[in-house]
Scaffold this motif. Structure first.
Motif, mmCIF file in Angstrom:
data_model
loop_
_atom_site.group_PDB
_atom_site.id
_atom_site.type_symbol
_atom_site.label_atom_id
_atom_site.label_comp_id
_atom_site.label_asym_id
_atom_site.label_seq_id
_atom_site.Cartn_x
_atom_site.Cartn_y
_atom_site.Cartn_z
ATOM 1 N N THR A 1 -18.200 16.198 -28.616
ATOM 2 C CA THR A 1 -18.037 16.953 -26.749
ATOM 3 C C THR A 1 -17.562 16.421 -25.449
ATOM 4 O O THR A 1 -16.709 15.212 -26.156
ATOM 5 N N GLU A 2 -17.450 16.361 -24.834
ATOM 6 C CA GLU A 2 -16.837 15.471 -23.623
ATOM 7 C C GLU A 2 -17.987 14.022 -23.768
ATOM 8 O O GLU A 2 -17.110 12.872 -23.501
ATOM 9 N N HIS A 3 -18.965 13.808 -23.593
ATOM 10 C CA HIS A 3 -19.807 12.505 -24.298
ATOM 11 C C HIS A 3 -19.938 12.240 -24.953
ATOM 12 O O HIS A 3 -20.581 10.610 -26.143
#
Length: 206
Positions: A5-7
């Motif tokens: 995911t993004e993080h």
């Protein structure tokens, strides 16, 4: 199944329990905590009583630090032959981007921070110039050991005085055991390198 995911990346069968992220950053300011983590890293499978003999804190503090490091995912518990709790240190990279500047905290930097009581120049640079400057100087000094940059160039790139740069270089050479009996990398005085040639030399060496 893996998740990216993004993080959060590289997650296998569900996320691992990691809490106490403040412990990561405290490794940079608490030399006793850093020293304990590095002691485990250098002696995989070490037990708590063995660690207590290696660090300069009370037994109570040792167990408190072990609990915090374990909750943060920085160490993992194992069992030795006598079923006594033993610990291994985990590798990590904590990358921060602030004002467009990216800095990565690694065990190598923590190992240096853990020696700051013996080498006050480390704390002085971190306190007066900030951790980014210290980390940059650390990496440039490693490049200096390979003959890629001069002390003058390191000082210009970090905005440290030549004296401060040289003091840090001496400290890091001892900590990382750079040099030994071999020839030392060439260094230059301010008069040896023209200011206009400073960054062109760095570019040419890449």
């Amino acid at each position: 199944m893996s998740y990216d995911t993004e993080h959060v990346r590289n997650v296998g069968n569900g996320p691992t329990m990691i809490t106490g992220l403040s412990t990561f950053t405290e490794l940079l300011t608490n030399t006793n905590l850093a020293d304990l983590y590095i002691a485990i890293r250098l002696s995989p499978g070490v037990t708590a009583p063995e660690i207590a003999d290696q660090v300069a804190v009370s037994k109570k503090t040792v167990y408190e630090y072990l609990h915090r490091l374990e909750r943060a995912g920085l160490i993992t518990e194992t069992k030795d032959d006598s079923a006594t709790r033993a610990y291994n240190a985990e590798d990590f990279e904590l990358t921060l981007t602030i004002r467009g500047i990216e800095i990565t905290i690694t065990p190598k930097l923590v190992a240096v921070i853990s020696r700051s009581d013996a080498y006050p120049i480390i704390n002085r640079i971190c306190d007066e110039h900030g951790f980014v400057t210290f980390a940059l100087a650390h990496d440039l000094i490693n490049a200096h050991s390979d003959g890629e940059v001069t002390i003058r160039q390191i000082a210009a790139l970090t905005d440290l005085s030549h004296g401060t740069t040289y003091d840090l270089l001496e400290a890091l050479y001892e900590i990382h055991d750079i040099g030994g009996d071999g020839p030392s990398p060439t260094t230059y005085s301010p008069a040896d390198v023209a200011e206009d040639d400073l960054f062109s030399e760095l570019t040419d060496n890449k």
